[in-house]
Every structure is written in C-alpha cells, then in structure tokens.
Write a protein that holds these residues in place. Structure first.
Motif, PDB file in Angstrom:
ATOM      1  N   VAL A  86      29.721  46.262  34.725  1.00 47.78           N
ATOM      2  CA  VAL A  86      30.192  44.890  34.520  1.00 47.78           C
ATOM      3  C   VAL A  86      29.023  43.970  34.170  1.00 47.78           C
ATOM      4  CG1 VAL A  86      31.235  42.884  35.685  1.00 47.78           C
ATOM      5  CG2 VAL A  86      32.246  45.157  35.953  1.00 47.78           C
ATOM      6  N   ARG A 107      28.243  41.910  30.668  1.00 51.97           N
ATOM      7  CA  ARG A 107      27.988  40.466  30.687  1.00 51.97           C
ATOM      8  C   ARG A 107      26.655  40.136  30.002  1.00 51.97           C
ATOM      9  NH1 ARG A 107      24.923  37.291  32.882  1.00 51.97           N
ATOM     10  NH2 ARG A 107      24.102  38.726  34.433  1.00 51.97           N
ATOM     11  N   GLU A 122      33.637  41.113  26.648  1.00 54.03           N
ATOM     12  CA  GLU A 122      33.491  40.297  27.858  1.00 54.03           C
ATOM     13  C   GLU A 122      34.714  39.406  28.053  1.00 54.03           C
ATOM     14  OE1 GLU A 122      31.925  38.368  31.270  1.00 54.03           O
ATOM     15  OE2 GLU A 122      31.672  40.356  30.402  1.00 54.03           O
ATOM     16  N   ARG A 123      35.133  38.719  26.993  1.00 53.41           N
ATOM     17  CA  ARG A 123      36.270  37.803  27.075  1.00 53.41           C
ATOM     18  C   ARG A 123      37.577  38.542  27.363  1.00 53.41           C
ATOM     19  NH1 ARG A 123      39.943  36.841  23.610  1.00 53.41           N
ATOM     20  NH2 ARG A 123      38.814  37.698  21.850  1.00 53.41           N
ATOM     21  N   SER A 143      38.089  41.587  28.541  1.00 53.08           N
ATOM     22  CA  SER A 143      38.118  42.290  29.830  1.00 53.08           C
ATOM     23  C   SER A 143      38.281  41.300  30.981  1.00 53.08           C
ATOM     24  CB  SER A 143      36.878  43.168  30.011  1.00 53.08           C
ATOM     25  OG  SER A 143      35.695  42.403  30.043  1.00 53.08           O
ATOM     26  N   SER A 144      37.736  40.098  30.849  1.00 54.26           N
ATOM     27  CA  SER A 144      37.940  39.076  31.884  1.00 54.26           C
ATOM     28  C   SER A 144      39.409  38.647  31.930  1.00 54.26           C
ATOM     29  CB  SER A 144      37.046  37.863  31.630  1.00 54.26           C
ATOM     30  OG  SER A 144      35.694  38.205  31.846  1.00 54.26           O
ATOM     31  N   GLN A 145      40.024  38.485  30.767  1.00 51.91           N
ATOM     32  CA  GLN A 145      41.445  38.136  30.723  1.00 51.91           C
ATOM     33  C   GLN A 145      42.292  39.247  31.338  1.00 51.91           C
ATOM     34  OE1 GLN A 145      41.907  37.500  26.501  1.00 51.91           O
ATOM     35  NE2 GLN A 145      41.531  35.302  26.661  1.00 51.91           N
ATOM     36  N   ALA A 154      41.290  41.466  33.523  1.00 48.15           N
ATOM     37  CA  ALA A 154      41.018  41.518  34.962  1.00 48.15           C
ATOM     38  C   ALA A 154      41.852  40.475  35.703  1.00 48.15           C
ATOM     39  CB  ALA A 154      39.530  41.310  35.235  1.00 48.15           C
ATOM     40  N   THR A 155      41.993  39.302  35.109  1.00 48.40           N
ATOM     41  CA  THR A 155      42.832  38.261  35.697  1.00 48.40           C
ATOM     42  C   THR A 155      44.288  38.729  35.752  1.00 48.40           C
ATOM     43  OG1 THR A 155      41.342  36.524  34.929  1.00 48.40           O
ATOM     44  CG2 THR A 155      43.601  35.859  35.439  1.00 48.40           C
ATOM     45  N   ALA A 183      37.874  45.859  32.642  1.00 47.43           N
ATOM     46  CA  ALA A 183      38.719  44.957  33.435  1.00 47.43           C
ATOM     47  C   ALA A 183      38.936  45.526  34.832  1.00 47.43           C
ATOM     48  CB  ALA A 183      40.054  44.727  32.745  1.00 47.43           C
ATOM     49  N   LYS A 219      35.881  45.063  36.816  1.00 52.48           N
ATOM     50  CA  LYS A 219      35.719  43.657  37.209  1.00 52.48           C
ATOM     51  C   LYS A 219      36.549  43.332  38.446  1.00 52.48           C
ATOM     52  CE  LYS A 219      34.163  41.641  32.900  1.00 52.48           C
ATOM     53  NZ  LYS A 219      34.348  40.622  31.868  1.00 52.48           N
ATOM     54  N   ARG A 220      37.645  44.034  38.641  1.00 55.22           N
ATOM     55  CA  ARG A 220      38.457  43.867  39.851  1.00 55.22           C
ATOM     56  C   ARG A 220      37.886  44.673  41.010  1.00 55.22           C
ATOM     57  NH1 ARG A 220      40.292  40.286  41.414  1.00 55.22           N
ATOM     58  NH2 ARG A 220      41.700  41.370  42.802  1.00 55.22           N
TER      59      ARG A 220
END
Length: 186
Positions: A55, A59, A84-85, A87-89, A91-92, A121, A124-125
C-alpha cells in the motif's frame, strides 16, 4: 529506518513518463544511491520499516510517477495515480460491505487492471487478499471457497457462471459477491 529500493514498481520510460531518477524524492528522504534495471533508474532511500508495505509503495509511486503508465493489459491502461485513486475508492466500497482488517476477500479473477485494483483495495482495508485458480470448477472450486472462508468474493464477470454453481450454504461469512471486470458472463 532501513535502506529500501523505492522502485519496486518500475515505470516504462518514454515521452512524458517521469522516471525514478528524475522524480523528486519525498520530503524527509534523501537519495542514497541508484541502479538501472531494464532501462529505468531506481533510487534507494531511507524508509521506515513500518512503511514497507505494498500500500505504501503504491502511494509513494503515485506521488512520484503520477500519470506515468503502470500497466497495459490488452489496451486497458492504468497509471500509478489511477491505481492509487481507484484502489482507494474500491477500499471505501469494501468498507461499506463490512470488510474489516483480517477478513478474507476471495478473488476469482483473471489478470487484469481490475484484479490489481481489487488486490490493492483489499490490502488498504488490511484484509487478506485470497486469489484462487481460475481454472477450478465444481467441487474443486467449492473446496477452495469453503477453506478460505471469505467475507466477500471478488468475481470476474466472465467467471461468474463457475462461481454460481458453488454451494455457499453454511458459509455465514460470505456476505457479498462483487463483480469485477467489464466482460459478459461466459
């Protein structure tokens, strides 16, 4: 801190692509040395051991290489910043499905941009990404699903027919099946 190569993911050099040799170091780090692998110069910097995670690498590379192309799978391209963008979405979205640290996310998916996004993702969790052999069918696939005891199944659209035949009764943990990819079910 420990010395670590900050170019685990190498960008292809080409017009408009920043290379690790030309990208500025992150604040608080100083280049120590460099070496060239496949025409790309990496930079060795001091990185605290707590940041030796996939992760963190994603980043850092998104910060340093931004719009440089990371991968191209049959014309489906992904830049470092997009990984990055996206995978963050994702992960959310996984958090919204109740995926928590230590949970398992089973991936029945082919090599693709979506596979990489789903993997990052999941990390990230702080969940466990569990890819399984896409050639498994029937009782062999069911055995893998039962043994991994996932909370969520990330299934490639094209592999959905194989997964639909898996009996998940008695698997209280599986709460959602998330389709990834953009193909048609086989």
């Amino acid at each position: 801190t420990a010395r670590c190569v900050d170019a685990l993911i190498l960008a292809r050099q080409g017009p408009g692509n920043a290379s690790p040799a030309t990208a500025p170091p992150r604040p608080g780090t100083a280049p120590v040395a460099g070496r060239t692998i496949a025409g790309v110069t990496s930079t060795v910097i001091d990185i605290p051991r707590s940041q030796w995670t996939l992760v963190e690498v994603v980043r850092r590379q998104a910060e340093r290489l931004g719009d440089a192309e990371l991968m191209d799978v049959e014309g489906d391209r992904l830049t470092f910043a997009e990984l990055e963008r996206r995978s963050s979405q994702a992960a959310t979205a996984l958090a919204g499905l109740g995926v928590n640290p230590g949970d398992r996310a089973l991936a029945l998916a082919t090599n693709s941009v979506e596979f990489l996004v789903a993997m990052i993702a999941t990390h990230k969790r702080r969940a466990v990404f569990t890819p399984i052999n896409t050639e498994l069918k029937g009782s062999f696939l069911e055995h893998q699903v039962r043994n991994s005891d996932p909370v969520v199944v990330l299934c490639d659209v094209e592999l959905l027919p194989a997964f639909q035949h898996v009996d998940t009764s008695g698997l209280d943990a599986v709460t959602h099946t998330v389709l990834i990819g953009s193909g048609d079910p086989a």
